[in-house]
Enzyme design. Structure first.
Site, PDB file in Angstrom:
ATOM      1  N   TYR A 141       0.505  -1.396  -0.217  1.00 56.03           N
ATOM      2  CA  TYR A 141       0.219  -0.132  -0.375  1.00 56.03           C
ATOM      3  C   TYR A 141       0.498   1.689  -0.185  1.00 56.03           C
ATOM      4  CZ  TYR A 141      -4.120  -2.728   1.449  1.00 56.03           C
ATOM      5  OH  TYR A 141      -5.207  -3.648   1.143  1.00 56.03           O
ATOM      6  N   LYS A 189       3.955 -15.253   3.710  1.00 56.40           N
ATOM      7  CA  LYS A 189       4.424 -16.221   2.600  1.00 56.40           C
ATOM      8  C   LYS A 189       5.438 -16.608   2.247  1.00 56.40           C
ATOM      9  CE  LYS A 189       2.157 -18.942  -0.722  1.00 56.40           C
ATOM     10  NZ  LYS A 189       1.696 -19.394  -0.886  1.00 56.40           N
ATOM     11  N   ASP A 221      -2.415 -17.933   2.625  1.00 55.89           N
ATOM     12  CA  ASP A 221      -3.234 -19.522   2.093  1.00 55.89           C
ATOM     13  C   ASP A 221      -3.673 -20.247   2.717  1.00 55.89           C
ATOM     14  OD1 ASP A 221      -0.874 -20.228   1.966  1.00 55.89           O
ATOM     15  OD2 ASP A 221      -1.175 -21.367  -0.235  1.00 55.89           O
ATOM     16  N   ASP A 245      -5.636  -6.953   5.560  1.00 54.29           N
ATOM     17  CA  ASP A 245      -6.733  -6.609   4.852  1.00 54.29           C
ATOM     18  C   ASP A 245      -7.634  -7.454   4.140  1.00 54.29           C
ATOM     19  OD1 ASP A 245      -8.574  -4.819   3.619  1.00 54.29           O
ATOM     20  OD2 ASP A 245      -7.443  -3.508   2.710  1.00 54.29           O
ATOM     21  N   ASP A 249     -11.253  -8.905   6.149  1.00 52.28           N
ATOM     22  CA  ASP A 249     -12.542  -9.258   5.969  1.00 52.28           C
ATOM     23  C   ASP A 249     -12.833 -10.190   5.277  1.00 52.28           C
ATOM     24  OD1 ASP A 249     -12.096  -6.617   5.974  1.00 52.28           O
ATOM     25  OD2 ASP A 249     -12.144  -6.381   3.432  1.00 52.28           O
TER      26      ASP A 249
END
Length: 372
Positions: A141, A189, A221, A245, A249
Protein backbone atom coordinates in the site's frame (compact mmCIF):
# COMPACT_ATOMS: atom_id res chain seq x y z
CA UNK A 1 -11.39 12.00 31.99
CA UNK A 2 -10.97 14.64 29.27
CA UNK A 3 -10.94 13.52 25.65
CA UNK A 4 -10.95 15.52 22.43
CA UNK A 5 -12.30 13.57 19.46
CA UNK A 6 -12.19 14.63 15.82
CA UNK A 7 -15.22 13.18 14.04
CA UNK A 8 -14.80 12.49 10.32
CA UNK A 9 -18.18 11.10 9.26
CA UNK A 10 -17.07 10.87 5.63
CA UNK A 11 -19.17 9.46 2.81
CA UNK A 12 -22.16 7.22 2.11
CA UNK A 13 -23.52 5.67 5.28
CA UNK A 14 -20.66 7.13 7.31
CA UNK A 15 -22.63 10.07 8.76
CA UNK A 16 -25.59 7.83 9.69
CA UNK A 17 -23.62 5.23 11.65
CA UNK A 18 -21.21 7.77 13.12
CA UNK A 19 -24.11 9.69 14.63
CA UNK A 20 -25.13 6.61 16.63
CA UNK A 21 -21.57 5.91 17.77
CA UNK A 22 -21.04 9.46 19.00
CA UNK A 23 -24.40 9.27 20.75
CA UNK A 24 -23.09 6.32 22.74
CA UNK A 25 -19.89 8.17 23.63
CA UNK A 26 -21.93 11.13 24.86
CA UNK A 27 -23.96 8.78 27.06
CA UNK A 28 -20.79 7.34 28.59
CA UNK A 29 -19.46 10.84 29.21
CA UNK A 30 -22.67 12.00 30.85
CA UNK A 31 -22.90 9.00 33.18
CA UNK A 32 -19.26 9.18 34.20
CA UNK A 33 -18.84 12.95 34.39
CA UNK A 34 -16.23 12.74 31.65
CA UNK A 35 -15.43 15.77 29.51
CA UNK A 36 -15.59 14.49 25.94
CA UNK A 37 -15.53 17.14 23.22
CA UNK A 38 -16.29 16.45 19.57
CA UNK A 39 -15.15 18.44 16.54
CA UNK A 40 -16.39 17.70 13.02
CA UNK A 41 -14.07 17.55 10.02
CA UNK A 42 -14.01 16.61 6.35
CA UNK A 43 -12.42 13.65 4.60
CA UNK A 44 -12.93 11.59 1.45
CA UNK A 45 -15.61 12.49 -1.06
CA UNK A 46 -17.24 14.98 1.28
CA UNK A 47 -13.93 16.82 1.47
CA UNK A 48 -13.50 16.73 -2.31
CA UNK A 49 -16.93 18.31 -2.75
CA UNK A 50 -16.29 21.00 -0.13
CA UNK A 51 -12.57 21.67 -0.40
CA UNK A 52 -11.35 20.05 -3.62
CA UNK A 53 -9.10 17.49 -1.90
CA UNK A 54 -9.78 14.25 -0.01
CA UNK A 55 -7.62 15.27 2.96
CA UNK A 56 -7.69 19.05 3.54
CA UNK A 57 -4.89 20.68 5.56
CA UNK A 58 -7.46 21.78 8.15
CA UNK A 59 -8.43 18.14 8.72
CA UNK A 60 -4.81 17.16 9.18
CA UNK A 61 -4.23 19.91 11.71
CA UNK A 62 -7.39 19.08 13.64
CA UNK A 63 -6.53 15.38 13.69
CA UNK A 64 -3.05 15.95 15.09
CA UNK A 65 -4.51 18.26 17.74
CA UNK A 66 -6.98 15.62 18.95
CA UNK A 67 -6.73 12.73 21.40
CA UNK A 68 -8.53 10.38 19.00
CA UNK A 69 -10.08 10.42 15.54
CA UNK A 70 -13.37 8.67 14.76
CA UNK A 71 -13.94 7.95 11.07
CA UNK A 72 -17.19 6.81 9.48
CA UNK A 73 -16.33 5.68 5.94
CA UNK A 74 -14.89 7.04 2.70
CA UNK A 75 -15.62 6.38 -0.94
CA UNK A 76 -18.19 7.01 -3.66
CA UNK A 77 -18.50 5.73 -7.19
CA UNK A 78 -18.91 9.23 -8.61
CA UNK A 79 -15.18 9.82 -8.03
CA UNK A 80 -13.98 6.69 -9.84
CA UNK A 81 -12.87 8.68 -12.89
CA UNK A 82 -10.36 10.64 -10.81
CA UNK A 83 -6.72 9.53 -10.58
CA UNK A 84 -6.15 7.24 -7.58
CA UNK A 85 -4.22 9.96 -5.74
CA UNK A 86 -7.26 12.24 -5.88
CA UNK A 87 -10.01 9.78 -4.93
CA UNK A 88 -11.67 9.64 -1.50
CA UNK A 89 -9.65 6.58 -0.46
CA UNK A 90 -6.44 8.60 -0.87
CA UNK A 91 -7.68 10.76 1.99
CA UNK A 92 -7.86 7.73 4.26
CA UNK A 93 -4.34 6.61 3.40
CA UNK A 94 -3.06 10.15 3.98
CA UNK A 95 -4.84 10.30 7.34
CA UNK A 96 -3.29 7.02 8.44
CA UNK A 97 0.15 8.21 7.44
CA UNK A 98 -0.30 11.57 9.20
CA UNK A 99 -1.40 9.97 12.48
CA UNK A 100 1.36 7.38 12.36
CA UNK A 101 -0.69 4.45 13.64
CA UNK A 102 1.01 1.26 12.49
CA UNK A 103 -1.05 -1.40 14.27
CA UNK A 104 -4.59 -1.96 13.02
CA UNK A 105 -6.68 -4.01 15.45
CA UNK A 106 -9.63 -5.84 13.91
CA UNK A 107 -11.67 -8.15 16.13
CA UNK A 108 -13.66 -10.95 14.51
CA UNK A 109 -16.13 -12.70 16.76
CA UNK A 110 -19.19 -14.89 16.67
CA UNK A 111 -22.28 -13.45 18.36
CA UNK A 112 -24.42 -16.40 19.45
CA UNK A 113 -27.50 -14.35 18.58
CA UNK A 114 -26.24 -14.00 14.99
CA UNK A 115 -25.18 -17.60 14.42
CA UNK A 116 -27.80 -18.04 11.68
CA UNK A 117 -26.36 -15.09 9.76
CA UNK A 118 -23.10 -16.85 9.05
CA UNK A 119 -22.92 -19.25 6.10
CA UNK A 120 -20.68 -21.38 8.31
CA UNK A 121 -22.23 -24.01 10.58
CA UNK A 122 -22.90 -22.87 14.16
CA UNK A 123 -20.64 -25.65 15.41
CA UNK A 124 -17.75 -24.16 13.41
CA UNK A 125 -18.08 -20.58 14.64
CA UNK A 126 -19.18 -21.20 18.21
CA UNK A 127 -17.10 -19.13 20.68
CA UNK A 128 -14.81 -17.78 17.96
CA UNK A 129 -12.97 -14.67 19.16
CA UNK A 130 -10.07 -13.58 16.96
CA UNK A 131 -8.05 -10.37 17.05
CA UNK A 132 -6.24 -9.43 13.83
CA UNK A 133 -3.20 -7.21 14.26
CA UNK A 134 -2.52 -5.82 10.81
CA UNK A 135 0.56 -3.75 10.03
CA UNK A 136 -0.85 -0.61 8.45
CA UNK A 137 1.89 1.68 7.16
CA UNK A 138 4.05 -0.59 5.02
CA UNK A 139 3.85 -3.26 2.35
CA UNK A 140 2.27 -2.87 -1.06
CA UNK A 141 0.00 0.00 0.00
CA UNK A 142 2.88 2.37 0.70
CA UNK A 143 5.97 0.80 -0.89
CA UNK A 144 7.83 2.64 -3.64
CA UNK A 145 8.26 2.53 -6.56
CA UNK A 146 4.71 2.08 -7.79
CA UNK A 147 3.31 2.96 -11.19
CA UNK A 148 0.86 2.16 -13.94
CA UNK A 149 2.70 2.81 -17.19
CA UNK A 150 -0.07 3.11 -19.74
CA UNK A 151 2.39 3.57 -22.59
CA UNK A 152 3.95 0.15 -22.05
CA UNK A 153 0.89 -1.55 -20.53
CA UNK A 154 2.85 -2.37 -17.39
CA UNK A 155 2.12 -1.74 -13.72
CA UNK A 156 4.05 -2.46 -10.55
CA UNK A 157 3.89 -2.12 -6.80
CA UNK A 158 6.55 -2.73 -4.21
CA UNK A 159 6.16 -4.79 -1.04
CA UNK A 160 8.79 -3.49 1.34
CA UNK A 161 9.33 -3.76 5.09
CA UNK A 162 12.17 -3.00 7.46
CA UNK A 163 13.00 -5.06 10.50
CA UNK A 164 12.05 -2.12 12.73
CA UNK A 165 8.59 -1.84 11.15
CA UNK A 166 7.92 -5.53 11.68
CA UNK A 167 9.28 -5.56 15.21
CA UNK A 168 7.13 -2.70 16.46
CA UNK A 169 3.85 -4.21 15.25
CA UNK A 170 4.90 -7.65 16.45
CA UNK A 171 5.41 -6.30 19.96
CA UNK A 172 1.89 -4.84 19.94
CA UNK A 173 0.53 -8.24 18.93
CA UNK A 174 2.50 -10.10 21.58
CA UNK A 175 1.38 -7.69 24.30
CA UNK A 176 -2.25 -8.15 23.30
CA UNK A 177 -1.86 -11.93 23.11
CA UNK A 178 -0.57 -11.86 26.67
CA UNK A 179 -3.88 -10.35 27.80
CA UNK A 180 -5.92 -12.96 25.92
CA UNK A 181 -5.33 -16.70 25.45
CA UNK A 182 -1.57 -16.38 25.01
CA UNK A 183 -1.43 -17.67 21.46
CA UNK A 184 -0.17 -15.78 18.40
CA UNK A 185 -0.34 -16.86 14.76
CA UNK A 186 1.96 -14.97 12.39
CA UNK A 187 0.80 -15.10 8.76
CA UNK A 188 3.16 -14.68 5.82
CA UNK A 189 4.21 -16.22 2.49
CA UNK A 190 7.75 -17.10 3.48
CA UNK A 191 7.98 -19.98 1.00
CA UNK A 192 7.93 -17.45 -1.86
CA UNK A 193 8.52 -13.88 -0.68
CA UNK A 194 11.78 -12.50 0.74
CA UNK A 195 9.77 -9.87 2.59
CA UNK A 196 7.89 -12.66 4.34
CA UNK A 197 11.17 -14.40 5.21
CA UNK A 198 12.30 -11.22 6.98
CA UNK A 199 8.86 -11.01 8.61
CA UNK A 200 9.09 -14.57 9.99
CA UNK A 201 12.67 -14.17 11.20
CA UNK A 202 11.81 -10.92 12.99
CA UNK A 203 8.72 -12.37 14.67
CA UNK A 204 10.80 -15.29 15.91
CA UNK A 205 13.33 -12.89 17.42
CA UNK A 206 10.62 -10.86 19.16
CA UNK A 207 9.03 -14.08 20.45
CA UNK A 208 12.10 -14.71 22.60
CA UNK A 209 10.97 -11.81 24.82
CA UNK A 210 7.54 -13.42 25.30
CA UNK A 211 8.20 -17.04 26.36
CA UNK A 212 4.68 -17.36 27.77
CA UNK A 213 3.14 -16.86 24.30
CA UNK A 214 2.69 -19.86 22.00
CA UNK A 215 3.72 -18.85 18.47
CA UNK A 216 2.86 -20.53 15.19
CA UNK A 217 3.46 -19.51 11.59
CA UNK A 218 0.94 -19.95 8.78
CA UNK A 219 1.15 -19.27 5.07
CA UNK A 220 -1.56 -16.83 4.06
CA UNK A 221 -3.34 -19.30 1.77
CA UNK A 222 -3.49 -21.95 4.49
CA UNK A 223 -4.69 -19.38 7.02
CA UNK A 224 -7.52 -18.31 4.74
CA UNK A 225 -8.68 -21.93 4.55
CA UNK A 226 -8.42 -22.56 8.30
CA UNK A 227 -10.39 -19.39 9.04
CA UNK A 228 -13.36 -21.02 7.37
CA UNK A 229 -13.05 -24.62 8.58
CA UNK A 230 -11.53 -24.22 12.05
CA UNK A 231 -11.50 -20.57 13.19
CA UNK A 232 -11.38 -21.52 16.88
CA UNK A 233 -7.72 -22.47 16.45
CA UNK A 234 -6.85 -18.76 16.24
CA UNK A 235 -6.56 -16.11 18.94
CA UNK A 236 -4.29 -13.24 17.82
CA UNK A 237 -3.36 -13.19 14.13
CA UNK A 238 -0.41 -10.97 13.20
CA UNK A 239 0.22 -10.15 9.56
CA UNK A 240 1.28 -7.52 7.06
CA UNK A 241 -0.85 -4.88 5.40
CA UNK A 242 -2.36 -6.59 2.35
CA UNK A 243 -2.79 -10.01 3.94
CA UNK A 244 -4.39 -8.40 6.99
CA UNK A 245 -6.85 -6.47 4.87
CA UNK A 246 -7.99 -9.58 3.02
CA UNK A 247 -8.07 -12.00 5.94
CA UNK A 248 -9.91 -9.69 8.33
CA UNK A 249 -12.58 -9.02 5.71
CA UNK A 250 -12.89 -12.75 5.07
CA UNK A 251 -13.45 -13.21 8.80
CA UNK A 252 -16.61 -11.13 8.44
CA UNK A 253 -18.18 -14.41 7.33
CA UNK A 254 -17.82 -15.65 10.91
CA UNK A 255 -20.01 -12.87 12.25
CA UNK A 256 -22.31 -12.84 9.27
CA UNK A 257 -21.96 -9.16 8.39
CA UNK A 258 -19.15 -6.63 8.08
CA UNK A 259 -21.67 -4.20 9.53
CA UNK A 260 -20.96 -5.34 13.09
CA UNK A 261 -17.15 -5.32 13.00
CA UNK A 262 -15.07 -2.50 14.53
CA UNK A 263 -11.41 -1.54 14.20
CA UNK A 264 -8.79 0.62 15.88
CA UNK A 265 -5.42 1.85 14.69
CA UNK A 266 -2.89 2.48 17.44
CA UNK A 267 0.80 3.11 17.93
CA UNK A 268 1.05 6.57 16.40
CA UNK A 269 0.68 10.12 17.60
CA UNK A 270 -3.13 9.90 17.59
CA UNK A 271 -5.30 6.77 17.56
CA UNK A 272 -7.78 6.25 14.71
CA UNK A 273 -11.06 4.36 15.02
CA UNK A 274 -13.30 3.24 12.16
CA UNK A 275 -15.80 0.44 11.51
CA UNK A 276 -14.59 -2.19 9.06
CA UNK A 277 -17.46 -1.75 6.59
CA UNK A 278 -17.28 0.59 3.62
CA UNK A 279 -19.33 3.64 2.66
CA UNK A 280 -22.09 1.64 0.91
CA UNK A 281 -23.34 4.60 -1.16
CA UNK A 282 -26.11 2.44 -2.65
CA UNK A 283 -27.97 2.47 0.69
CA UNK A 284 -26.88 5.87 1.98
CA UNK A 285 -29.66 8.10 3.27
CA UNK A 286 -32.20 5.28 3.51
CA UNK A 287 -31.85 4.77 7.26
CA UNK A 288 -31.11 1.05 6.90
CA UNK A 289 -27.37 0.96 7.59
CA UNK A 290 -26.20 -1.13 10.53
CA UNK A 291 -24.64 1.09 13.24
CA UNK A 292 -23.35 -1.78 15.40
CA UNK A 293 -19.86 -1.79 13.87
CA UNK A 294 -19.54 1.94 14.51
CA UNK A 295 -20.88 1.57 18.06
CA UNK A 296 -18.41 -1.21 18.83
CA UNK A 297 -15.70 0.99 17.34
CA UNK A 298 -16.69 3.57 19.96
CA UNK A 299 -16.09 0.87 22.57
CA UNK A 300 -12.56 0.40 21.19
CA UNK A 301 -12.02 4.16 21.48
CA UNK A 302 -13.05 4.00 25.12
CA UNK A 303 -10.67 1.09 25.71
CA UNK A 304 -7.57 2.27 23.87
CA UNK A 305 -7.64 6.08 23.92
CA UNK A 306 -9.77 6.90 26.97
CA UNK A 307 -8.49 3.90 29.00
CA UNK A 308 -12.04 3.33 30.24
CA UNK A 309 -12.22 -0.46 30.20
CA UNK A 310 -15.40 -0.78 32.26
CA UNK A 311 -17.23 1.64 29.99
CA UNK A 312 -15.97 -0.20 26.88
CA UNK A 313 -17.29 -3.44 28.32
CA UNK A 314 -20.61 -1.72 29.06
CA UNK A 315 -21.02 -0.73 25.40
CA UNK A 316 -20.20 -4.26 24.27
CA UNK A 317 -22.66 -5.71 26.77
CA UNK A 318 -25.37 -3.32 25.55
CA UNK A 319 -24.84 -4.52 21.97
CA UNK A 320 -25.07 -8.16 23.06
CA UNK A 321 -28.26 -7.45 25.00
CA UNK A 322 -29.92 -5.80 22.01
CA UNK A 323 -28.91 -8.53 19.56
CA UNK A 324 -30.08 -11.23 21.97
CA UNK A 325 -33.44 -9.47 22.17
CA UNK A 326 -33.90 -10.14 18.45
CA UNK A 327 -33.40 -6.57 17.26
CA UNK A 328 -32.07 -6.49 13.70
CA UNK A 329 -31.23 -4.02 10.97
CA UNK A 330 -32.01 -5.04 7.41
CA UNK A 331 -28.60 -6.61 6.74
CA UNK A 332 -29.03 -8.90 9.75
CA UNK A 333 -32.68 -9.85 9.24
CA UNK A 334 -32.05 -12.49 6.55
CA UNK A 335 -35.71 -13.38 6.20
CA UNK A 336 -36.28 -13.68 9.93
CA UNK A 337 -39.64 -12.78 11.42
CA UNK A 338 -39.98 -9.63 13.46
CA UNK A 339 -39.47 -5.91 13.18
CA UNK A 340 -36.55 -4.60 11.16
CA UNK A 341 -35.09 -1.52 12.82
CA UNK A 342 -33.76 1.58 11.15
CA UNK A 343 -30.25 2.86 11.81
CA UNK A 344 -31.52 5.33 14.36
CA UNK A 345 -33.84 2.82 16.03
CA UNK A 346 -31.02 0.32 16.46
CA UNK A 347 -28.86 3.09 17.89
CA UNK A 348 -31.62 4.00 20.32
CA UNK A 349 -31.99 0.38 21.47
CA UNK A 350 -28.26 0.09 22.13
CA UNK A 351 -28.09 3.47 23.86
CA UNK A 352 -31.02 2.59 26.14
CA UNK A 353 -29.40 -0.74 27.00
CA UNK A 354 -26.13 1.04 27.67
CA UNK A 355 -27.81 3.36 30.16
CA UNK A 356 -29.10 0.32 32.03
CA UNK A 357 -25.65 -1.30 32.08
CA UNK A 358 -23.96 1.89 33.28
CA UNK A 359 -26.54 2.29 36.03
CA UNK A 360 -25.93 -1.29 37.05
CA UNK A 361 -22.19 -0.68 37.18
CA UNK A 362 -22.71 2.43 39.31
CA UNK A 363 -24.99 0.59 41.71
CA UNK A 364 -22.56 -2.29 42.03
CA UNK A 365 -19.74 0.14 42.74
CA UNK A 366 -21.88 1.87 45.40
CA UNK A 367 -22.72 -1.39 47.12
CA UNK A 368 -19.11 -2.58 47.14
CA UNK A 369 -17.71 0.80 48.07
CA UNK A 370 -15.55 0.99 44.96
CA UNK A 371 -14.83 4.50 43.72
CA UNK A 372 -14.38 4.93 40.00
Amino acid sequence: MQLKVLVLAGDGIGPEVTEQAIRVLRTVAAHGDHAFTFEDGLIGGAAIDAAGTPFPPATREAALASDAVFLGAVGHNKFNALPPSERPEAGLLALRAALGGFANLRPAFAHPALADNSPLRPAVIEEVDILFVRELLGGLYFGQPREWNRATNEAWNTMRYTRAEIERVARVAFELAGKRRKKLTSVDKANVLEVSQLWRATVNEVAKDYPEITVEHEFVDACSMHLMNNPRRFDVILTENLFGDILSDEAGVITGSLGVLPSATIGGQVDLFEPVHGSAPDIAGQGIANPVGAILTAAMLLRHSAKLEAEALAVEQAVRTVLESGARTKDLARGQQGTILSTQEMGTRVNDALIDVLRGQAESARLTGVTR
